[in-house]
Motif scaffolding. Structure first.
Motif, mmCIF file in Angstrom:
data_model
loop_
_atom_site.group_PDB
_atom_site.id
_atom_site.type_symbol
_atom_site.label_atom_id
_atom_site.label_comp_id
_atom_site.label_asym_id
_atom_site.label_seq_id
_atom_site.Cartn_x
_atom_site.Cartn_y
_atom_site.Cartn_z
ATOM 1 N N PRO A 52 0.812 -1.228 0.000
ATOM 2 C CA PRO A 52 0.000 0.000 0.000
ATOM 3 C C PRO A 52 0.845 1.279 0.000
ATOM 4 C CG PRO A 52 -0.864 -1.568 1.593
ATOM 5 C CD PRO A 52 0.446 -2.121 1.111
ATOM 6 N N VAL A 53 1.962 1.257 0.695
ATOM 7 C CA VAL A 53 2.835 2.433 0.746
ATOM 8 C C VAL A 53 3.529 2.623 -0.599
ATOM 9 C CG1 VAL A 53 4.866 3.449 1.875
ATOM 10 C CG2 VAL A 53 3.150 2.249 3.244
ATOM 11 N N VAL A 54 3.975 1.524 -1.216
ATOM 12 C CA VAL A 54 4.596 1.602 -2.546
ATOM 13 C C VAL A 54 3.604 2.197 -3.540
ATOM 14 C CG1 VAL A 54 5.552 0.258 -4.471
ATOM 15 C CG2 VAL A 54 6.212 -0.297 -2.121
ATOM 16 N N ALA A 55 2.378 1.711 -3.530
ATOM 17 C CA ALA A 55 1.355 2.204 -4.455
ATOM 18 C C ALA A 55 1.115 3.691 -4.242
ATOM 19 C CB ALA A 55 0.056 1.419 -4.271
ATOM 20 N N GLN A 56 1.003 4.101 -2.990
ATOM 21 C CA GLN A 56 0.754 5.508 -2.683
ATOM 22 C C GLN A 56 1.917 6.382 -3.142
ATOM 23 O OE1 GLN A 56 2.110 7.159 0.609
ATOM 24 N NE2 GLN A 56 1.370 9.049 -0.291
ATOM 25 N N LYS A 57 3.146 5.954 -2.887
ATOM 26 C CA LYS A 57 4.319 6.743 -3.281
ATOM 27 C C LYS A 57 4.460 6.825 -4.802
ATOM 28 C CE LYS A 57 7.150 6.070 0.860
ATOM 29 N NZ LYS A 57 7.782 7.349 1.151
ATOM 30 N N LEU A 58 4.038 5.798 -5.503
ATOM 31 C CA LEU A 58 4.113 5.809 -6.968
ATOM 32 C C LEU A 58 2.898 6.481 -7.610
ATOM 33 C CD1 LEU A 58 5.525 2.238 -7.718
ATOM 34 C CD2 LEU A 58 6.714 4.420 -8.006
ATOM 35 N N GLY A 59 1.849 6.707 -6.836
ATOM 36 C CA GLY A 59 0.647 7.335 -7.379
ATOM 37 C C GLY A 59 -0.190 6.388 -8.212
ATOM 38 N N VAL A 60 -0.184 5.111 -7.828
ATOM 39 C CA VAL A 60 -0.970 4.105 -8.536
ATOM 40 C C VAL A 60 -1.780 3.309 -7.512
ATOM 41 C CG1 VAL A 60 0.741 3.890 -10.396
ATOM 42 C CG2 VAL A 60 0.840 2.312 -8.473
ATOM 43 N N SER A 61 -2.657 2.447 -8.008
ATOM 44 C CA SER A 61 -3.429 1.580 -7.114
ATOM 45 C C SER A 61 -2.635 0.298 -6.833
ATOM 46 C CB SER A 61 -4.769 1.221 -7.757
ATOM 47 O OG SER A 61 -4.552 0.428 -8.903
ATOM 48 N N ILE A 62 -3.063 -0.400 -5.812
ATOM 49 C CA ILE A 62 -2.448 -1.694 -5.515
ATOM 50 C C ILE A 62 -2.696 -2.648 -6.681
ATOM 51 C CG2 ILE A 62 -2.521 -3.700 -3.971
ATOM 52 C CD1 ILE A 62 -3.131 -1.700 -1.689
ATOM 53 N N SER A 63 -3.887 -2.572 -7.264
ATOM 54 C CA SER A 63 -4.195 -3.401 -8.437
ATOM 55 C C SER A 63 -3.249 -3.072 -9.592
ATOM 56 C CB SER A 63 -5.638 -3.182 -8.884
ATOM 57 O OG SER A 63 -6.522 -3.553 -7.871
ATOM 58 N N GLY A 64 -2.942 -1.796 -9.738
ATOM 59 C CA GLY A 64 -2.010 -1.383 -10.789
ATOM 60 C C GLY A 64 -0.634 -1.978 -10.593
ATOM 61 N N LEU A 65 -0.198 -2.059 -9.343
ATOM 62 C CA LEU A 65 1.092 -2.707 -9.061
ATOM 63 C C LEU A 65 1.037 -4.175 -9.466
ATOM 64 C CD1 LEU A 65 2.118 -1.402 -5.508
ATOM 65 C CD2 LEU A 65 3.162 -0.817 -7.702
ATOM 66 N N LEU A 66 -0.056 -4.829 -9.123
ATOM 67 C CA LEU A 66 -0.195 -6.246 -9.454
ATOM 68 C C LEU A 66 -0.233 -6.469 -10.965
ATOM 69 C CD1 LEU A 66 -2.726 -7.352 -6.708
ATOM 70 C CD2 LEU A 66 -0.277 -7.809 -6.809
ATOM 71 N N ARG A 67 -0.968 -5.600 -11.680
ATOM 72 C CA ARG A 67 -1.014 -5.713 -13.145
ATOM 73 C C ARG A 67 0.374 -5.553 -13.747
ATOM 74 N NH1 ARG A 67 -6.013 -2.987 -12.495
ATOM 75 N NH2 ARG A 67 -5.035 -0.939 -12.663
ATOM 76 N N ALA A 68 1.197 -4.732 -13.127
ATOM 77 C CA ALA A 68 2.555 -4.497 -13.632
ATOM 78 C C ALA A 68 3.531 -5.584 -13.181
ATOM 79 C CB ALA A 68 3.044 -3.130 -13.177
ATOM 80 N N GLY A 69 3.056 -6.491 -12.343
ATOM 81 C CA GLY A 69 3.928 -7.565 -11.863
ATOM 82 C C GLY A 69 4.838 -7.142 -10.720
ATOM 83 N N VAL A 70 4.523 -6.026 -10.073
ATOM 84 C CA VAL A 70 5.322 -5.551 -8.937
ATOM 85 C C VAL A 70 4.648 -6.066 -7.671
ATOM 86 C CG1 VAL A 70 6.204 -3.531 -7.706
ATOM 87 C CG2 VAL A 70 5.997 -3.481 -10.198
ATOM 88 N N ASP A 71 5.168 -7.168 -7.146
ATOM 89 C CA ASP A 71 4.563 -7.693 -5.927
ATOM 90 C C ASP A 71 5.564 -7.812 -4.789
ATOM 91 O OD1 ASP A 71 5.895 -9.727 -7.155
ATOM 92 O OD2 ASP A 71 4.285 -11.188 -7.038
ATOM 93 N N ASP A 72 6.769 -7.308 -4.999
ATOM 94 C CA ASP A 72 7.766 -7.290 -3.932
ATOM 95 C C ASP A 72 7.728 -5.951 -3.213
ATOM 96 O OD1 ASP A 72 8.696 -9.814 -4.630
ATOM 97 O OD2 ASP A 72 10.199 -9.014 -6.008
ATOM 98 N N ALA A 73 8.201 -5.953 -1.981
ATOM 99 C CA ALA A 73 8.363 -4.701 -1.257
ATOM 100 C C ALA A 73 9.486 -3.921 -1.937
ATOM 101 C CB ALA A 73 8.719 -4.991 0.195
#
Length: 127
Positions: free
Chosen positions: A60-81
Motif C-alpha cells: 500500500p505504501v509503494v502504491a501511494q508513493k508511486l501514485g498508482v493503485s495496488i491493483s495497478g502494481l499487481l497488473r505491472a507484476g510488482v509484488d515485492d516490497a
C-alpha cells in the motif's frame, strides 16, 4: 482490573505503514499493547524512522508513493516490497506501465470527484 488491549504484530505493522518482515524480531514476535503502540506512533524509535524513510515498504505504501493503485502494481507484476531508492528510480525512469497506471489512477480520482460533486448538487437541489 481489566487487561490492556493488545494487537498482533501484523496489525500494528499495517497501522504503522511498515513491512513486518523488516521490523526487529522483538516487534514481530510479541503482541503489542495499545500503550506501546501509541508510544511507537508518538515517539518512533530509530528503527521505525529508518523503515518509514528508507523501506522496504509494504505494497500500500509503494502504491501511494508511486501514485498508482495496488491493483495497478499487481497488473505491472510488482509484488515485492520496494525501498525508497527503488521507488525514486521508478519515478525517474517512468516505465510505460507506471505512466499508464498513474493515468488510470488520475482518471479514477477525477471520476470519483465528479460523482461526489454531482451528488452534492442533487442533495443541495432537494433542500
Amino acid at each position: 482490573m481489566a487487561q490492556e488491549q493488545t494487537m498482533k504484530p501484523e496489525t500494528a505493522a499495517k497501522k504503522l505503514g511498515i513491512l513486518l518482515a523488516a521490523a526487529p524480531e522483538s516487534f514481530r514476535n510479541e503482541p503489542i499493547s495499545r500503550t506501546a503502540f501509541d508510544e511507537l506512533r508518538t515517539e518512533p524509535p530509530a528503527w521505525l524512522e529508518d523503515l518509514r524513510r528508507d523501506g522496504p515498504h509494504p505494497r500500500p505504501v509503494v502504491a501511494q508513493k508511486l501514485g498508482v493503485s495496488i491493483s495497478g502494481l499487481l497488473r505491472a507484476g510488482v509484488d515485492d516490497a520496494l525501498t525508497t531508492e527503488q521507488i525514486k528510480s521508478l519515478l525517474q525512469e517512468k516505465p510505460e506501465w507506471l505512466v499508464r497506471e498513474r493515468a488510470t489512477q488520475a482518471a479514477v480520482h477525477a471520476e470519483n470527484a465528479r460523482v461526489k460533486q454531482e451528488r452534492a448538487a442533487k442533495a443541495a437541489a432537494q433542500d
